[in-house]
Design an enzyme around this catalytic site. Sequence first.
Site, PDB file in Angstrom:
ATOM      1  N   GLU A   1       0.830  -1.209   0.000  1.00  0.00           N
ATOM      2  CA  GLU A   1       0.000   0.000   0.000  1.00  0.00           C
ATOM      3  C   GLU A   1       0.865   1.259   0.000  1.00  0.00           C
ATOM      4  O   GLU A   1       0.793   2.078   0.915  1.00  0.00           O
ATOM      5  CB  GLU A   1      -0.907   0.029   1.230  1.00  0.00           C
ATOM      6  CG  GLU A   1      -1.764  -1.192   1.437  1.00  0.00           C
ATOM      7  CD  GLU A   1      -2.399  -1.192   2.829  1.00  0.00           C
ATOM      8  OE1 GLU A   1      -2.321  -0.153   3.532  1.00  0.00           O
ATOM      9  OE2 GLU A   1      -2.950  -2.226   3.233  1.00  0.00           O
TER      10      GLU A   1
ATOM     11  N   CYS B   1      -3.535  34.792  10.837  1.00  0.00           N
ATOM     12  CA  CYS B   1      -3.320  35.609  12.034  1.00  0.00           C
ATOM     13  C   CYS B   1      -2.910  34.784  13.247  1.00  0.00           C
ATOM     14  O   CYS B   1      -2.907  35.300  14.367  1.00  0.00           O
ATOM     15  CB  CYS B   1      -4.594  36.397  12.349  1.00  0.00           C
ATOM     16  SG  CYS B   1      -5.060  37.569  11.066  1.00  0.00           S
TER      17      CYS B   1
ATOM     18  N   TYR C   1       0.667  14.526   1.983  1.00  0.00           N
ATOM     19  CA  TYR C   1       0.092  15.140   3.184  1.00  0.00           C
ATOM     20  C   TYR C   1       0.297  16.648   3.195  1.00  0.00           C
ATOM     21  O   TYR C   1       0.723  17.234   4.192  1.00  0.00           O
ATOM     22  CB  TYR C   1       0.680  14.479   4.445  1.00  0.00           C
ATOM     23  CG  TYR C   1       0.500  12.989   4.438  1.00  0.00           C
ATOM     24  CD1 TYR C   1      -0.749  12.418   4.678  1.00  0.00           C
ATOM     25  CD2 TYR C   1       1.565  12.145   4.133  1.00  0.00           C
ATOM     26  CE1 TYR C   1      -0.920  11.046   4.640  1.00  0.00           C
ATOM     27  CE2 TYR C   1       1.404  10.773   4.089  1.00  0.00           C
ATOM     28  CZ  TYR C   1       0.152  10.225   4.335  1.00  0.00           C
ATOM     29  OH  TYR C   1      -0.013   8.859   4.282  1.00  0.00           O
TER      30      TYR C   1
END
Length: 409
Positions: free
Chosen positions: A281, A350, A379
């Site tokens: 995988e 911010c 990711y």
Amino acid sequence: MALSTQLKDYTIKLPAAAVAANQSECFAYAQPTNQEIEQLAAQFGAPLMVLDCEAIRRQYHALKNALPGVALHFALKPLPHAAVVRTLLAEGASFDLATSGEIDLVASEGVPSERTIHSHPIKRDSDIRDALAYGCTVFVVDNINELEKFIAYKDQAEILVRLSFRNKDAFADLSKKFGCSQEMAIEIITYAQQLGIRIKGLSFHVGSQTASPTKYVDAINTCAKVIAQVSELGLPALSTLDIGGGFPVPYSADVLPIDVFCAPINVALAQLPETMQILAEPGRFIVASCVTSVASVMGQAEREGKTWYYLDDGIYGSFSGLMFDEAAYPIDSAKQDGMRFDSVLAGPTCDSIDVVSESIMLPKLNNGDLIISRMMGAYTLATATDFNFFKRAEVVVLNEQVHSQVLTG
């Protein structure tokens, strides 16, 4: 130049990209040149994520050659993008799914269901039904509660039992959250026989960005013992072993060439019964090098002797992996001339934690200058947010429409 603007993604074909070596000589990947990146930024603006499909092809075939006879199921979670699916499908890859959303993606791109498995160890009943409706019939469990969910679907589903192999050295020790002991695996398999649920085989994942192949070898040897024990107990023979993902890529440190890394894994696999089907995988290994991030300087300020450059992308966007994935992306400015100074790169939000680098040597930059980050495929896009209503980077797809011979075996 044909453009596809669906979902704010742009698909274009540029001249052949330069081939550059990363910190490890064994890991060469295609990447757009700084000049090409500046052209893209001029055309589409910033921030951008430049996705090069040729890098995907290269990595897929590198791993396939390193693991002959192993069926590679790309794990969608690092980069669940339609162009990635289309590219890998054309190369003959299979796919590893974990959610109904991922099922929707591969189904929409025409992936045959028989080329998929569903590997999430914990599922809702709706997740199982969605997978079966699509035609995906191979699932993973790691506990009795999960096994019992398949009583109603025992005539449709086949099960892989996932074992746990802790790995404190991995980026993400996935066995902390999933997997069972060798003894529990036997208990699950025995109980499944009583319930009439078909156990197809075993699976494991030694952890993301695993540095040593020894972790795989130890896991394979343990699984071989379980396979033998199942036979000794007179239970139906196991036919499949899924060795997971975790194959490492070089962000800032050297890693073994993938053929060298996989050599002891192949030796261990050769000790299994010849009839055993082997799956893997891979996720990060396939896509890490395929994306280049392009951010621009929004503004700057002098703070405690350093210039802070505020970018239009940051920790809450494409650089999210810096917070939880421990990735150290190669980052530099498109501008290469001039003396360099110790600088800070901050994201646009911010929030005070939105800092990409506390210390990076950069030339003096102007507002609008570009910051280029490589190895940004895994990711990053997948985990970016719209926090503070700063929009995520748009995606430009390069070299998708390249005819490639499908390799088998």
